[in-house]
Design a protein around this motif. Structure first.
Motif, short mmCIF file in Angstrom:
data_model
loop_
_atom_site.label_atom_id
_atom_site.label_comp_id
_atom_site.label_asym_id
_atom_site.label_seq_id
_atom_site.Cartn_x
_atom_site.Cartn_y
_atom_site.Cartn_z
N ILE A 56 0.84 -1.20 0.00
CA ILE A 56 0.00 0.00 0.00
C ILE A 56 0.88 1.25 0.00
N LEU A 57 1.92 1.26 0.83
CA LEU A 57 2.81 2.42 0.89
C LEU A 57 3.54 2.62 -0.44
N LEU A 58 3.95 1.53 -1.07
CA LEU A 58 4.63 1.64 -2.37
C LEU A 58 3.69 2.21 -3.43
N LYS A 59 2.42 1.83 -3.35
CA LYS A 59 1.46 2.32 -4.34
C LYS A 59 1.29 3.83 -4.26
N VAL A 60 1.09 4.37 -3.05
CA VAL A 60 0.83 5.80 -2.94
C VAL A 60 2.08 6.63 -3.24
N VAL A 61 3.25 6.00 -3.14
CA VAL A 61 4.48 6.73 -3.45
C VAL A 61 4.74 6.74 -4.96
N LYS A 62 4.46 5.61 -5.62
CA LYS A 62 4.80 5.47 -7.03
C LYS A 62 3.67 5.89 -7.97
N ASP A 63 2.43 5.83 -7.50
CA ASP A 63 1.30 6.17 -8.38
C ASP A 63 1.23 7.69 -8.53
N PRO A 64 1.45 8.22 -9.72
CA PRO A 64 1.45 9.68 -9.90
C PRO A 64 0.09 10.32 -9.63
N ALA A 65 -0.97 9.53 -9.72
CA ALA A 65 -2.30 10.09 -9.52
C ALA A 65 -2.51 10.55 -8.09
N VAL A 66 -1.87 9.88 -7.13
CA VAL A 66 -2.08 10.23 -5.72
C VAL A 66 -0.78 10.59 -5.01
N ALA A 67 0.35 10.55 -5.73
CA ALA A 67 1.64 10.79 -5.09
C ALA A 67 1.71 12.19 -4.50
N GLU A 68 1.11 13.18 -5.18
CA GLU A 68 1.20 14.55 -4.70
C GLU A 68 0.29 14.84 -3.51
N LEU A 69 -0.57 13.90 -3.16
CA LEU A 69 -1.45 14.09 -2.01
C LEU A 69 -0.73 13.79 -0.69
N ASP A 70 0.44 13.16 -0.76
CA ASP A 70 1.24 12.86 0.43
C ASP A 70 0.43 12.04 1.44
N LEU A 71 0.04 10.83 1.00
CA LEU A 71 -0.80 9.97 1.83
C LEU A 71 0.02 9.03 2.73
N GLU A 72 1.33 9.01 2.59
CA GLU A 72 2.14 8.04 3.32
C GLU A 72 2.01 8.20 4.83
N SER A 73 2.11 9.43 5.33
CA SER A 73 2.01 9.65 6.78
C SER A 73 0.62 9.29 7.30
N ASP A 74 -0.41 9.58 6.49
CA ASP A 74 -1.78 9.22 6.90
C ASP A 74 -1.93 7.71 6.98
N LEU A 75 -1.36 6.99 6.01
CA LEU A 75 -1.46 5.53 6.01
C LEU A 75 -0.73 4.93 7.21
N ARG A 76 0.44 5.45 7.52
CA ARG A 76 1.17 4.94 8.70
C ARG A 76 0.37 5.20 9.98
N ASP A 77 -0.35 6.30 10.01
CA ASP A 77 -1.20 6.59 11.16
C ASP A 77 -2.33 5.57 11.26
N ILE A 78 -2.88 5.18 10.12
CA ILE A 78 -3.94 4.15 10.10
C ILE A 78 -3.38 2.82 10.60
N PHE A 79 -2.22 2.43 10.07
CA PHE A 79 -1.63 1.14 10.46
C PHE A 79 -1.33 1.10 11.96
N LYS A 80 -1.01 2.25 12.53
CA LYS A 80 -0.64 2.29 13.94
C LYS A 80 -1.85 2.38 14.86
N ARG A 81 -2.89 3.12 14.43
CA ARG A 81 -3.98 3.44 15.36
C ARG A 81 -5.29 2.72 15.11
N ASP A 82 -5.55 2.34 13.86
CA ASP A 82 -6.86 1.75 13.57
C ASP A 82 -6.87 0.28 13.95
N LYS A 83 -7.43 -0.03 15.11
CA LYS A 83 -7.50 -1.40 15.62
C LYS A 83 -8.94 -1.89 15.74
N HIS A 84 -9.87 -1.18 15.10
CA HIS A 84 -11.28 -1.54 15.24
C HIS A 84 -11.59 -2.78 14.39
N CYS A 85 -12.26 -3.75 15.02
CA CYS A 85 -12.70 -4.97 14.34
C CYS A 85 -14.16 -5.25 14.71
#
Length: 273
Positions: A196-225
């Motif tokens: 997922i992290l590789l996709k948002v870094v390499k995909d030019p469509a979303v690369a400029e949105l800088d989603l990497e830090s948001d995704l790492r926040d999700i991986f760390k905090r989202d524990k809802h099941c």
């Protein structure tokens, strides 16, 4: 007539011969039987005394063995009880730590969610402002036409970005399902997060949105099941859905900003009517 007071050999007669003739009489057998009887009585007395002594010894040994076993069992019980109490105390301490950790996570999640909601509201305001500005420019004639052309130019990027975001949503759903699964190994989930992290870094469509830090926040905090019987993967996760809506607004705002930058840089020329 017979003398009833002196029947023949019925009454014991005095020894006519005195001590000298006693050896030939039947009274000698009384002394002969007395010795074995005395010996038997003595043996019985000795045997009874020895038996009582043995009984007392066995009883004393039994009481001693029972007392020893009882003491050992009591000592083992005390040791087991102490260990059990220690284990319970350790478990209660760990449980309290987990409660505090979960409480802290919940508070952080609530605070973070509120922050995202505020940002979303701010983006909504910016989008409304951009919409108003768009309407104003459209009404202004040539500038409106230029903005319309610029937005058309960005329409392709917008569609690619939304498609990439839709694909990213599916990947996040699968990642969260792997996190909530009791079967899938942790390594498989970590591999999903890496992709997922590789996709948002390499995909030019979303690369400029800088989603990497948001995704790492999700991986760390989202524990809802959802509950264990849940079959809908989209019911898992909480923070990720807030971020997805936030990213959609980001793409919409970014579309208008790109159009404005195109006009400002002169890439889109306004033509007077």
């Amino acid at each position: 007539m017979n003398n009833l007071n002196d029947p023949p050999r019925w009454n014991i007669q005095p020894d006519p011969g005195g001590r000298e003739g006693a050896a030939g009489d039947g009274n000698q057998w009384n002394y002969a039987l007395l010795v074995p009887m005395l010996g038997l009585a003595a043996f019985r007395w000795i045997w009874t005394r020895e038996s009582q002594t043995e009984i007392q010894r066995v009883k004393a040994q039994y009481d001693k063995d029972v007392s020893t076993i009882k003491s050992e069992m009591e000592a083992r019980f005390r040791d087991t009880l102490i260990e059990s109490r220690r284990a319970v105390a350790a478990l209660e301490l760990d449980l309290e730590k987990e409660r505090q950790r979960v409480k802290g996570y919940q508070q952080a999640l609530v605070s973070h969610t509120q922050h995202l909601i505020q940002e979303r509201k701010q983006l909504d305001k910016e989008r409304e402002a951009l919409t108003d500005e768009k309407q104003r420019l459209v009404k202004s004639g040539a500038a409106g036409a230029a903005l319309h052309d610029a937005l058309d130019k960005e329409k392709g990027w917008y569609q690619r970005a939304m498609a990439a975001l839709k694909e990213l949503e599916g990947m996040l759903v699968e990642r969260q399902n792997a996190y909530c699964s009791v079967i899938q190994p942790r390594e498989q989930r970590l591999e999903m997060e890496k992709n997922i992290l590789l996709k948002v870094v390499k995909d030019p469509a979303v690369a400029e949105l800088d989603l990497e830090s948001d995704l790492r926040d999700i991986f760390k905090r989202d524990k809802h099941c959802a509950d264990l019987l849940n079959m809908d993967k989209r019911k898992n996760g909480s923070l990720m859905w807030v971020y997805l809506k936030y990213w959609q607004l980001q793409i919409t705002v970014q579309k208008h900003k790109r159009a404005e930058e195109a006009i400002s840089d002169g890439r889109i020329q306004s033509h007077p009517k």
